[in-house]
Design a protein around this motif. Structure first.
Motif, PDB file in Angstrom:
ATOM      1  N   THR A 170      64.054 129.917  54.524  1.00  0.00           N
ATOM      2  CA  THR A 170      62.719 129.583  54.013  1.00  0.00           C
ATOM      3  C   THR A 170      61.685 130.014  55.044  1.00  0.00           C
ATOM      4  N   THR A 205      52.810 132.268  60.156  1.00  0.00           N
ATOM      5  CA  THR A 205      54.084 132.239  59.451  1.00  0.00           C
ATOM      6  C   THR A 205      55.199 131.813  60.402  1.00  0.00           C
ATOM      7  N   GLU A 241      57.730 129.996  55.913  1.00  0.00           N
ATOM      8  CA  GLU A 241      56.527 129.247  55.578  1.00  0.00           C
ATOM      9  C   GLU A 241      55.272 130.040  55.936  1.00  0.00           C
ATOM     10  N   GLN A 265      59.529 131.327  45.360  1.00  0.00           N
ATOM     11  CA  GLN A 265      58.265 131.383  46.076  1.00  0.00           C
ATOM     12  C   GLN A 265      57.424 130.192  45.611  1.00  0.00           C
ATOM     13  N   GLY A 286      60.910 128.148  58.305  1.00  0.00           N
ATOM     14  CA  GLY A 286      60.883 126.704  58.105  1.00  0.00           C
ATOM     15  C   GLY A 286      62.269 126.088  58.130  1.00  0.00           C
ATOM     16  N   ARG A 295      55.531 129.262  50.659  1.00  0.00           N
ATOM     17  CA  ARG A 295      56.783 129.678  51.281  1.00  0.00           C
ATOM     18  C   ARG A 295      57.526 130.663  50.378  1.00  0.00           C
TER      19      ARG A 295
END
Lengths: 141, 131
Positions: free
Chosen positions: A111, A96, A113, A78, A99, A128
């Motif tokens: 991932t 959100t 974001e 994180q 990513g 993230r």
């Protein structure tokens, strides 16, 4: 946005990189901030949002966007980038998106974001979560 | 005034099911692994585990105490690696591994949160900016 799907039902293949969810409105109330400023749940008065507020806002946004973190996932990493201090009582807007997703060492990493802004549009925090997804390419949830 | 790199506080939290329940309520993350003993017992973890950020909480408290602030100052960033699950009853202590002042008021900090068995549950690399 249509109704949120259960994130646990979203297989790796169906995750769409860069598709935005939100922004979701949240208020950093006095109670929320106080319960996270000291030992969790204790009331520790504070004038500004403590850093522990932001992982909470991440999880709330994930719940609203996709039904939460999928069952069987593993939170690997994180990251939090603090851009401005946030007074308690502020309303924020959380966006959100996925990513990236990639398979590394035979494990599917996703991932997710986050971008948190105040009412004026000022960026408060970016960050993230990097999650080992419970399903990989070609697998069903 | 910049904090002294030798005075980073060691903060210890004992994680309880009550804390985990509060965290679930605040975050709306009611994953059975965190709140359902029966379901958690049947999982690969063999019992309840805490939400990941709960193990990080001792670091948040230590860092803000050290900086003398309530919030993380602008320009700060925190990079966290989760290494092992945290369970109800665990005593989580945040301890500094290394800190250096790279420019006035800017600190590169390496820290870890360990449980009562000295297992590292969370590793942290952070840039902390004194307010």
């Amino acid at each position: 946005m249509s109704e949120a799907r259960e994130l646990s039902n979203i297989p790796y293949d169906d995750l769409v990189v860069d598709a935005r969810f939100g922004p979701y409105d949240e208020t950093v109330t006095e109670d929320l901030a106080a319960r996270l400023a000291g030992p969790i749940g204790a009331q520790t008065p504070t004038a500004f949002a403590p850093p522990a507020v932001y992982p909470i806002l991440f999880l709330r946004a994930l719940r609203r966007a996709m039904g939460g973190i999928p069952a069987g996932s593993i939170l690997a990493k994180q990251e939090l980038e603090f851009h401005a201090e946030l007074p308690v009582g502020s309303q924020v807007h959380v966006t959100t998106w996925v990513g990236s997703k990639e398979v590394k060492r035979e494990r599917p990493f996703v991932t997710i974001e986050f971008d948190i802004r105040d009412d004026s549009g000022k960026q408060i925090l970016t960050g993230r979560k990097i999650i080992v997804w419970p399903t990989g390419p070609g697998e069903q949830a | 005034m910049s904090p002294d790199t030798s005075s980073f506080p060691a903060v210890t939290d004992t994680v309880t099911q009550a804390e985990i329940d509060v965290y679930a309520e605040l975050s709306t993350d009611f994953n059975p692994l965190h709140v359902d003993p029966e379901a958690a017992a049947a999982s690969e973890f063999g019992g309840i585990i805490a939400h990941g950020p709960i193990a990080l909480h001792a670091f948040f408290r230590a860092a803000t105490q050290w900086l003398g602030t309530e919030a993380a100052p602008a320009g700060s960033n925190i990079r966290i690696t989760y290494r092992a699950p945290t369970r109800p009853g665990d005593r989580i202590t945040c301890r500094l591994v290394e800190a250096s002042e790279t420019e006035p008021g800017h600190f590169e900090v390496s820290a870890e949160c360990v449980n009562q068995d000295e297992t590292v549950v969370v590793s942290i690399a952070a840039t902390l900016v004194a307010a």
